[in-house]
Design a protein around this motif. Structure first.
Motif, PDB file in Angstrom:
ATOM      1  N   VAL A   1       0.843  -1.204   0.000  1.00  0.00           N
ATOM      2  CA  VAL A   1       0.000   0.000   0.000  1.00  0.00           C
ATOM      3  C   VAL A   1       0.875   1.250   0.000  1.00  0.00           C
ATOM      4  CG1 VAL A   1      -1.764   1.287   1.278  1.00  0.00           C
ATOM      5  CG2 VAL A   1      -1.906  -1.205   1.119  1.00  0.00           C
ATOM      6  N   ARG A   2       1.990   1.174   0.693  1.00  0.00           N
ATOM      7  CA  ARG A   2       2.947   2.298   0.677  1.00  0.00           C
ATOM      8  C   ARG A   2       3.414   2.572  -0.752  1.00  0.00           C
ATOM      9  NH1 ARG A   2       6.663   4.601   4.347  1.00  0.00           N
ATOM     10  NH2 ARG A   2       8.694   5.133   3.468  1.00  0.00           N
ATOM     11  N   GLY A   3       3.720   1.490  -1.480  1.00  0.00           N
ATOM     12  CA  GLY A   3       4.160   1.639  -2.862  1.00  0.00           C
ATOM     13  C   GLY A   3       3.061   2.135  -3.784  1.00  0.00           C
TER      14      GLY A   3
ATOM     15  N   PHE B   1      -2.069   8.366  -1.147  1.00  0.00           N
ATOM     16  CA  PHE B   1      -2.438   9.773  -0.973  1.00  0.00           C
ATOM     17  C   PHE B   1      -1.949  10.658  -2.117  1.00  0.00           C
ATOM     18  CE2 PHE B   1      -1.842   7.895   3.306  1.00  0.00           C
ATOM     19  CZ  PHE B   1      -3.171   7.936   3.717  1.00  0.00           C
ATOM     20  N   ALA B   2      -1.538  10.031  -3.217  1.00  0.00           N
ATOM     21  CA  ALA B   2      -1.046  10.804  -4.364  1.00  0.00           C
ATOM     22  C   ALA B   2      -2.176  11.594  -5.010  1.00  0.00           C
ATOM     23  CB  ALA B   2      -0.411   9.863  -5.388  1.00  0.00           C
ATOM     24  N   ASP B   3      -1.864  12.814  -5.498  1.00  0.00           N
ATOM     25  CA  ASP B   3      -2.872  13.663  -6.135  1.00  0.00           C
ATOM     26  C   ASP B   3      -3.437  13.010  -7.390  1.00  0.00           C
ATOM     27  OD1 ASP B   3      -2.474  15.579  -4.195  1.00  0.00           O
ATOM     28  OD2 ASP B   3      -0.959  16.674  -5.358  1.00  0.00           O
ATOM     29  N   ARG B   4      -2.596  12.289  -8.097  1.00  0.00           N
ATOM     30  CA  ARG B   4      -3.036  11.649  -9.346  1.00  0.00           C
ATOM     31  C   ARG B   4      -3.756  10.328  -9.092  1.00  0.00           C
ATOM     32  NH1 ARG B   4       2.220  11.141  -8.491  1.00  0.00           N
ATOM     33  NH2 ARG B   4       3.221   9.086  -8.545  1.00  0.00           N
ATOM     34  N   GLY B   5      -3.882   9.942  -7.833  1.00  0.00           N
ATOM     35  CA  GLY B   5      -4.568   8.688  -7.501  1.00  0.00           C
ATOM     36  C   GLY B   5      -3.574   7.556  -7.290  1.00  0.00           C
ATOM     37  N   PRO B   6      -3.920   6.597  -6.445  1.00  0.00           N
ATOM     38  CA  PRO B   6      -3.013   5.483  -6.157  1.00  0.00           C
ATOM     39  C   PRO B   6      -2.886   4.503  -7.319  1.00  0.00           C
ATOM     40  CG  PRO B   6      -5.126   5.149  -5.077  1.00  0.00           C
ATOM     41  CD  PRO B   6      -5.183   6.515  -5.682  1.00  0.00           C
ATOM     42  N   ASN B   7      -1.738   3.823  -7.359  1.00  0.00           N
ATOM     43  CA  ASN B   7      -1.517   2.755  -8.330  1.00  0.00           C
ATOM     44  C   ASN B   7      -1.636   1.439  -7.564  1.00  0.00           C
ATOM     45  OD1 ASN B   7      -0.549   0.860 -10.128  1.00  0.00           O
ATOM     46  ND2 ASN B   7       1.067   2.170 -10.930  1.00  0.00           N
ATOM     47  N   TRP B   8      -2.829   0.830  -7.619  1.00  0.00           N
ATOM     48  CA  TRP B   8      -3.115  -0.322  -6.768  1.00  0.00           C
ATOM     49  C   TRP B   8      -2.378  -1.594  -7.185  1.00  0.00           C
ATOM     50  CZ3 TRP B   8      -4.584   1.046  -2.345  1.00  0.00           C
ATOM     51  CH2 TRP B   8      -5.471   2.114  -2.172  1.00  0.00           C
ATOM     52  N   MET B   9      -1.685  -1.561  -8.328  1.00  0.00           N
ATOM     53  CA  MET B   9      -0.909  -2.738  -8.730  1.00  0.00           C
ATOM     54  C   MET B   9       0.135  -3.081  -7.661  1.00  0.00           C
ATOM     55  SD  MET B   9       1.637  -3.335 -11.990  1.00  0.00           S
ATOM     56  CE  MET B   9       2.934  -2.324 -11.280  1.00  0.00           C
TER      57      MET B   9
ATOM     58  N   THR C   1       0.373  -7.634  -1.404  1.00  0.00           N
ATOM     59  CA  THR C   1      -0.529  -8.659  -0.862  1.00  0.00           C
ATOM     60  C   THR C   1      -0.110 -10.040  -1.344  1.00  0.00           C
ATOM     61  OG1 THR C   1      -2.342  -7.054  -0.845  1.00  0.00           O
ATOM     62  CG2 THR C   1      -2.943  -9.380  -0.691  1.00  0.00           C
ATOM     63  N   LEU C   2       0.371 -10.129  -2.569  1.00  0.00           N
ATOM     64  CA  LEU C   2       0.874 -11.399  -3.103  1.00  0.00           C
ATOM     65  C   LEU C   2       2.093 -11.868  -2.309  1.00  0.00           C
ATOM     66  CD1 LEU C   2       0.035 -13.226  -5.510  1.00  0.00           C
ATOM     67  CD2 LEU C   2       1.823 -12.102  -6.839  1.00  0.00           C
TER      68      LEU C   2
END
Length: 259
Positions: free
Chosen positions: A129-131, A135-143, A149-150
């Motif tokens: 989640v840190r990666g 909280f980025a303005d452009r939105g998180p990169n959930w990959m 999680t993997l």
């Protein structure tokens, strides 16, 4: 009430073989934490705190280590590394207090194992989640959260593969597995296992090692000014977790542990 000395505590809480257990003792425990925990034991053995309560605190510290990684920058990584050290300390102290008071129990062993599962998984999920930079303005990169999680799933499965050997043996009416049974019957697999053990790359998904990796990549990111090294670290740990899960399973099936 008499406060035992370190010399009095040591033979009871560190019986012969505790520091030499093949898979049950962490290198950090042997190197420094068992000596620190001995000195903490002196102040705890005569209190009302139970070994199981210390185990619960261990779990809280481990899960909190994953949660604080959401704090951006070096602060979150430093807090995570410190909390993992607290987690390791409590992991030593709970068993030592139980041995001194003769309060060892199956419940305590079970809670300890659950604590390791939850804490190490929480740390790797928090890293992911840190990666993702939630909280980025452009939105998180959930990959990156997915890869973290993997990695967490792999870390849990590696532990489960080991623990389930004793479950399978117990349900078949067999005693717990001995260390020598871990050697694969195939000479090729035995050589590969020795090479993997020598490299110790699989340890990087463990709580202490992962927290240090997270701290190192956070320092590198601080210098570079982005999350490149954090994301590289997530990808590496996810890859290690997947490969190690498969190799560990093959190693168990090829050994005498299930015989």
């Amino acid at each position: 009430m008499h406060k035992p000395s370190v010399a009095e505590l040591r033979p009871v809480v560190h019986p012969e073989g505790v520091k030499d257990r093949r898979s049950g003792e962490h290198w950090a425990g042997r190197l420094y934490m068992r000596e620190i925990s001995l000195r903490c034991d002196r102040y705890l053995v005569n209190t009302r705190i139970t070994p199981n309560q210390l185990t619960y605190l261990m779990v809280v510290a481990g899960i909190a280590a994953g949660a604080v990684l959401l704090v951006p920058g070096l602060t979150g990584a430093i807090l995570g590394a410190v909390l993992i050290q607290v987690y390791l300390l409590l992991d030593c102290v709970d068993g030592e207090i139980a041995r001194w008071r003769k309060q060892t129990s199956i419940t305590g062993v079970y809670l300890d194992r659950i604590g390791h599962y939850l804490s190490e998984a929480a740390l790797l999920v928090g890293f992911g989640v840190r990666g993702a930079d939630a909280f980025a303005d452009r939105g998180p990169n959930w990959m990156w959260a997915f890869l973290g999680t993997l990695a967490a799933l792999g870390a849990i499965l590696i532990k489960a593969e080991t623990d389930l050997v004793d479950v399978a043996r117990a349900r078949s009416g067999l005693p717990a597995v001995k260390d020598e049974a871990a050697t694969p019957r195939s000479s090729g697999l035995a050589l590969a296992r020795k090479a993997a053990a020598a490299l110790k790359f699989h340890r990087l998904v463990g709580g202490v090692e992962a927290s240090l990796v997270i701290l190192v990549v956070a320092i590198a990111d601080q210098i570079k000014g982005d999350l490149f090294f954090t994301r590289l670290g997530i990808a590496v740990l996810a890859g290690i977790a997947i490969v190690q899960t498969l190799l560990h399973l093959v190693s168990i099936l090829a050994s005498s542990r299930l015989k």
